[in-house]
Structures are given as structure tokens and as C-alpha cells.
Design a protein around this motif. Structure first.
Motif, PDB file in Angstrom:
ATOM      1  N   PRO A 226     -11.463  16.763  -0.572  1.00 47.09           N
ATOM      2  CA  PRO A 226     -12.069  15.525  -0.064  1.00 47.09           C
ATOM      3  C   PRO A 226     -11.199  14.293  -0.235  1.00 47.09           C
ATOM      4  O   PRO A 226     -11.169  13.432   0.653  1.00 47.09           O
ATOM      5  CB  PRO A 226     -13.363  15.422  -0.887  1.00 47.09           C
ATOM      6  N   ALA A 227     -10.482  14.182  -1.362  1.00 44.44           N
ATOM      7  CA  ALA A 227      -9.641  13.007  -1.567  1.00 44.44           C
ATOM      8  C   ALA A 227      -8.495  12.969  -0.568  1.00 44.44           C
ATOM      9  O   ALA A 227      -8.173  11.914   0.004  1.00 44.44           O
ATOM     10  CB  ALA A 227      -9.099  12.988  -2.999  1.00 44.44           C
ATOM     11  N   SER A 228      -7.867  14.121  -0.323  1.00 50.72           N
ATOM     12  CA  SER A 228      -6.769  14.177   0.648  1.00 50.72           C
ATOM     13  C   SER A 228      -7.273  13.924   2.059  1.00 50.72           C
ATOM     14  O   SER A 228      -6.607  13.263   2.860  1.00 50.72           O
ATOM     15  CB  SER A 228      -6.077  15.543   0.569  1.00 50.72           C
ATOM     16  N   GLU A 229      -8.464  14.453   2.370  1.00 51.19           N
ATOM     17  CA  GLU A 229      -9.056  14.210   3.682  1.00 51.19           C
ATOM     18  C   GLU A 229      -9.313  12.723   3.892  1.00 51.19           C
ATOM     19  O   GLU A 229      -8.994  12.169   4.953  1.00 51.19           O
ATOM     20  CB  GLU A 229     -10.361  14.987   3.817  1.00 51.19           C
ATOM     21  N   ALA A 230      -9.881  12.079   2.871  1.00 46.63           N
ATOM     22  CA  ALA A 230     -10.172  10.648   2.987  1.00 46.63           C
ATOM     23  C   ALA A 230      -8.886   9.852   3.182  1.00 46.63           C
ATOM     24  O   ALA A 230      -8.836   8.934   4.009  1.00 46.63           O
ATOM     25  CB  ALA A 230     -10.911  10.162   1.739  1.00 46.63           C
ATOM     26  N   ARG A 231      -7.838  10.192   2.447  1.00 46.33           N
ATOM     27  CA  ARG A 231      -6.570   9.466   2.577  1.00 46.33           C
ATOM     28  C   ARG A 231      -5.999   9.606   3.979  1.00 46.33           C
ATOM     29  O   ARG A 231      -5.541   8.624   4.579  1.00 46.33           O
ATOM     30  CB  ARG A 231      -5.578   9.981   1.544  1.00 46.33           C
ATOM     31  N   ALA A 232      -6.048  10.827   4.523  1.00 46.86           N
ATOM     32  CA  ALA A 232      -5.495  11.052   5.862  1.00 46.86           C
ATOM     33  C   ALA A 232      -6.294  10.317   6.923  1.00 46.86           C
ATOM     34  O   ALA A 232      -5.730   9.648   7.803  1.00 46.86           O
ATOM     35  CB  ALA A 232      -5.459  12.549   6.160  1.00 46.86           C
ATOM     36  N   GLU A 233      -7.625  10.401   6.870  1.00 46.81           N
ATOM     37  CA  GLU A 233      -8.439   9.726   7.871  1.00 46.81           C
ATOM     38  C   GLU A 233      -8.298   8.212   7.786  1.00 46.81           C
ATOM     39  O   GLU A 233      -8.247   7.529   8.820  1.00 46.81           O
ATOM     40  CB  GLU A 233      -9.906  10.138   7.707  1.00 46.81           C
ATOM     41  N   GLU A 234      -8.222   7.677   6.576  1.00 40.31           N
ATOM     42  CA  GLU A 234      -8.066   6.232   6.431  1.00 40.31           C
ATOM     43  C   GLU A 234      -6.701   5.773   6.959  1.00 40.31           C
ATOM     44  O   GLU A 234      -6.575   4.676   7.517  1.00 40.31           O
ATOM     45  CB  GLU A 234      -8.236   5.848   4.959  1.00 40.31           C
ATOM     46  N   ALA A 235      -5.674   6.629   6.795  1.00 37.47           N
ATOM     47  CA  ALA A 235      -4.356   6.282   7.329  1.00 37.47           C
ATOM     48  C   ALA A 235      -4.403   6.189   8.848  1.00 37.47           C
ATOM     49  O   ALA A 235      -3.854   5.256   9.450  1.00 37.47           O
ATOM     50  CB  ALA A 235      -3.326   7.326   6.893  1.00 37.47           C
ATOM     51  N   PHE A 236      -5.077   7.134   9.490  1.00 33.81           N
ATOM     52  CA  PHE A 236      -5.179   7.093  10.948  1.00 33.81           C
ATOM     53  C   PHE A 236      -6.079   5.942  11.400  1.00 33.81           C
ATOM     54  O   PHE A 236      -5.859   5.357  12.467  1.00 33.81           O
ATOM     55  CB  PHE A 236      -5.717   8.421  11.483  1.00 33.81           C
ATOM     56  N   ALA A 237      -7.092   5.610  10.614  1.00 38.92           N
ATOM     57  CA  ALA A 237      -7.972   4.495  10.982  1.00 38.92           C
ATOM     58  C   ALA A 237      -7.224   3.165  10.917  1.00 38.92           C
ATOM     59  O   ALA A 237      -7.517   2.249  11.699  1.00 38.92           O
ATOM     60  CB  ALA A 237      -9.189   4.471  10.060  1.00 38.92           C
ATOM     61  N   ARG A 238      -6.261   3.017   9.982  1.00 28.88           N
ATOM     62  CA  ARG A 238      -5.486   1.782   9.891  1.00 28.88           C
ATOM     63  C   ARG A 238      -4.445   1.671  10.994  1.00 28.88           C
ATOM     64  O   ARG A 238      -3.958   0.569  11.300  1.00 28.88           O
ATOM     65  CB  ARG A 238      -4.769   1.705   8.530  1.00 28.88           C
ATOM     66  N   ARG A 239      -4.133   2.769  11.591  1.00 26.94           N
ATOM     67  CA  ARG A 239      -3.097   2.828  12.618  1.00 26.94           C
ATOM     68  C   ARG A 239      -3.619   2.195  13.913  1.00 26.94           C
ATOM     69  O   ARG A 239      -4.797   2.321  14.236  1.00 26.94           O
ATOM     70  CB  ARG A 239      -2.762   4.307  12.837  1.00 26.94           C
ATOM     71  N   PRO A 240      -2.787   1.515  14.708  1.00 23.45           N
ATOM     72  CA  PRO A 240      -3.255   0.976  15.997  1.00 23.45           C
ATOM     73  C   PRO A 240      -3.754   2.097  16.906  1.00 23.45           C
ATOM     74  O   PRO A 240      -3.158   3.178  16.967  1.00 23.45           O
ATOM     75  CB  PRO A 240      -2.002   0.308  16.574  1.00 23.45           C
ATOM     76  N   GLY A 241      -4.838   1.847  17.596  1.00 21.74           N
ATOM     77  CA  GLY A 241      -5.378   2.831  18.515  1.00 21.74           C
ATOM     78  C   GLY A 241      -6.770   3.274  18.105  1.00 21.74           C
ATOM     79  O   GLY A 241      -7.376   2.752  17.166  1.00 21.74           O
ATOM     80  N   THR A 242      -7.290   4.248  18.832  1.00 19.70           N
ATOM     81  CA  THR A 242      -8.653   4.739  18.656  1.00 19.70           C
ATOM     82  C   THR A 242      -8.618   6.087  17.962  1.00 19.70           C
ATOM     83  O   THR A 242      -7.774   6.934  18.269  1.00 19.70           O
ATOM     84  CB  THR A 242      -9.345   4.858  20.027  1.00 19.70           C
TER      85      THR A 242
END
Length: 403
Positions: free
Chosen positions: A311-327
């Protein structure tokens, strides 16, 4: 292959092998036809020669019994053996003929009776030719529009997605949840342009996906499925597959953002060999996540692409993509993905519910059940993760992995 824009390359390479196989099959079929004809003639020719030459043989002292014995031997011994051989070879020839016909049909998709896929049944304007950039998305980045989208895997089957209207705003983070088989992966494939709807339209920044060439579409969106693909080669080649011009600094930034630094260290750096057999499912997903993070695609679709991470690694990856420009479009593996999203889409057959976590907790019984099922199973269970972090999969998480 569609998601990576490699359709033309795969078609060309496969076509060369198919053409070579077809040529070899034609040659073999001709040889088999000649051999079969020769053996068929050979089975009757001795008998005809004996009967035609019988008067001449008798005149030269050969007894009628000897002539009759020769006829009996040919008709009872040699001829059945040759006929059996001909039948066997004839069956092989027929098999070759059928195989050749199938290859010819596959090479001519416009021929009568050729199989058609969902693209042939889409309503509306004729499809723009694929394989060239007929249109370029403007504005955005990453506005996705679905208007009346319907899709089923067979004409007689109930649609998996029915008359769905949905707008994703530029930069929005959407999580899609629902029971197993509700259509989450199907919807992701429709938004990515891998599948084409039977009715309705999908647009990316105002341009229909069907109007985009495969190369253009591949540059503007990235789809990561649940089973990540790692090919034989160096780790750098795998990470930069979608961004071959990426610098080491850019690769470092992507690796650190997604949380793949322990994997890089374990393998021995970017130039180390990335053997898919030596990587866990979680490590393969980390490679795919870095690969998707590097190119400047305006739409990222994660179809349970973090299900093997803890779960911690999943959260880190999703948050990284959420901070990235785009949808960001996420088919959720854990309900915690929905908590991080701007909005949540709940799929249940052809019915849907859309809103924030708080709104759905108040208005959607199915969403409440999913959240309660997750919390009752123990909350943030672990995934397989990567070997460097030592994460292991929790059995309780497996029970609710299909939220």
C-alpha cells in the motif's frame, strides 16, 4: 501493441513471416500434389501393363497361371499398399490446402466473409485511416469526453458499458471502482483507444480517438495493464522505451518519483540486465510505472497497475502520477486509491455513480459496501511489492483486490 503504437511494426514483421510460410506451404503443396498423382498412377499402371501384355507373354511361353498370379499380386498386394499411401498423402495435401486457404483469408481482410471487429459496428461517421496523424489534440492537456459510449463483446451479449457520458477535466484524478467483471478494464481500454465503442464517441482534447493515428495516440496517452511487460535488455532500455531520448537526470527523477530506487540498486544500475524471470510481479510493475512516467503523455491510465505493490508503494506511485501534468485514470485495486482521487466512478454492470468519496458514501449503497468490505478485511493489506523493500502480499488484501 496498440497502446504502444507498434501496430504497423508488428504487422510488417509478422507479415514477412506469414508470407514466407505461405510461400513454403505453396511449394510443399505442389510437391505433394505431384507425388500423390504419381503414386495414384503407379497403383494402376502395373495392372494395365500386365493385362495389355498378357497375349504377348503367353505367345512367348509364359503360362496363363503366371500371368494370373502377377495380376493377383498387383491387385491384392501392391495396389492396396499404394492406395493406402496415396490416401495418407492425400490427407496431408488436403490439410496443407486448408492451411493455405486460412492464410490467404487472413491476408485479405476485405474479402467476403472476413471477420470483423467492433470497429466495423461503430455508428456515426466513417473511420479515419489509422497509422497516420490525421488530427492532433489541441488545448487540454488531457480533457477526456465520453458521449453515449456503449460496448459489448458480442452482438448477442449484454453490453458491459451502456450509454456512458463522462467528462474528465484536464489534470483531474479519477478512480474507477466496482465488483469484479463490472467493466473497469473495458472502460480503461475504451478511453485509451485500444477498444472502440459500438456506439458513442470518445474524445481526447476535443479530437475523436478514431481520428488519431496510432503514433499520435501513443504520444498523448499511456496505458499500463495489471500484468506489466518487461523485455530482455538493460534496465535503461526498459525504462526509456517510450522516451528513448531521456537523459540520466530525467530517468533518475522518474525513478525517485515512482519509488523504484531500491530496484535499481538491487539490479546494479541502469546498464544491468533486466531479466523478466528474475523480477517479481511488483518489480515489473515498478519498471512499467517509470516507463510511463517519463514521456510527456497528457493522459495516464493505470489499470490495476499497482496491484502487486504494498500500500505505501502504491500510494507513492499514484501520488507521483497525480502531481504530474495531465489527467490520471486509475482502475482501483484498493479502496485507498479512491480516497486519493478527485472523483470516483462506481461501475456496477450498466449502472454507474460518480462523485467524491464523501458524496458516494452518502448516495451509493454499492460504494459503501465496497468500503465496508475493505475495512472489514483489515484495511491496508500488503501487495507483493518489490524484493528490495521486502513487501509480501497479504491474503486479506487478495480477497478484496477486485474493488
Amino acid at each position: 501493441m496498440t497502446a504502444c503504437g507498434a501496430e504497423d511494426l508488428a504487422q510488417r514483421r509478422a507479415g514477412e513471416r506469414i508470407d514466407a510460410a505461405a510461400k513454403a506451404t505453396r511449394t510443399l503443396a505442389r510437391v505433394m500434389a505431384i507425388r500423390t498423382a504419381a503414386l495414384a498412377i503407379g497403383g494402376w499402371l502395373p495392372l494395365v501393363l500386365i493385362l495389355a501384355g498378357a497375349p504377348w507373354l503367353v505367345q512367348r511361353g509364359v503360362s496363363a497361371g503366371a500371368v494370373l498370379g502377377a495380376v493377383t499380386y498387383v491387385s491384392r498386394g501392391l495396389q492396396p499398399a499404394l492406395q493406402g499411401l496415396v490416401q495418407v498423402l492425400g490427407g496431408s495435401g488436403l490439410w496443407l490446402l486448408v492451411t493455405l486457404s486460412r492464410i490467404a483469408e487472413a491476408a485479405a481482410p476485405d474479402a467476403p466473409g472476413a471477420a470483423t471487429g467492433p470497429a466495423d459496428r461503430v455508428t456515426g461517421a466513417p473511420e479515419a485511416p489509422r497509422g497516420r496523424p490525421d488530427a492532433v489534440p489541441q488545448g487540454g492537456p488531457g480533457r477526456v469526453e465520453l458521449h453515449g459510449v456503449t460496448f459489448g463483446y458480442a452482438r448477442s451479449a449484454e453490453p458491459v458499458i451502456s450509454a456512458l457520458d463522462l467528462v474528465l477535466w484536464p489534470g483531474e484524478h479519477l478512480a474507477v471502482v466496482g465488483p469484479s467483471g463490472a467493466g473497469k478494464s473495458t472502460l480503461a481500454a475504451l478511453v485509451a483507444g485500444v477498444l472502440e465503442p459500438q456506439a458513442g464517441r470518445v474524445r481526447l482534447d476535443g479530437v475523436p480517438l478514431r481520428a488519431l493515428g496510432t503514433g499520435t495516440l501513443a504520444r498523448h496517452r499511456v496505458l499500463i495493464p495489471q500484468e506489466a511487460y518487461v523485455f530482455a535488455g538493460t534496465l535503461r532500455e526498459n525504462l526509456t522505451y517510450l522516451a528513448p531520448g531521456a537523459t540520466t537526470a530525467e530517468v533518475d527523477a522518474a525513478v525517485d518519483a515512482v519509488g523504484a530506487r531500491p530496484l535499481v540498486a538491487r539490479l546494479g544500475g541502469y546498464e544491468a540486465a533486466a531479466d523478466p524471470r528474475e523480477l517479481s510481479a511488483g518489480e515489473r510493475q515498478l519498471v512499467a510505472l517509470v516507463r510511463a512516467y517519463l514521456p510527456p503523455a497528457r493522459l495516464i491510465l493505470l489499470d490495476e497497475a499497482t496491484c502487486h505493490l504494498d500500500p505505501a508503494s502504491e500510494a507513492r506511485a499514484e501520488e507521483a502520477f497525480a502531481r504530474r501534468p495531465g489527467t490520471l485514470f486509475v482502475c482501483a485495486h484498493r479502496i485507498s486509491s479512491a480516497l486519493r482521487a478527485d472523483r470516483v466512478l462506481v461501475l456496477d454492470g450498466t449502472s454507474t455513480a460518480l462523485g467524491t468519496h464523501a458524496e458516494l458514501m452518502a448516495d451509493s449503497a454499492l460504494y459503501r459496501d465496497l468500503v465496508g468490505h475493505w475495512e472489514g478485511a483489515g484495511g491496508e493489506g500488503g501487495g507483493e511489492g518489490d524484493k528490495g523493500a521486502g513487501a509480501t502480499e497479504d491474503a486479506r488484501a487478495t480477497e478484496v483486490s477486485e474493488v
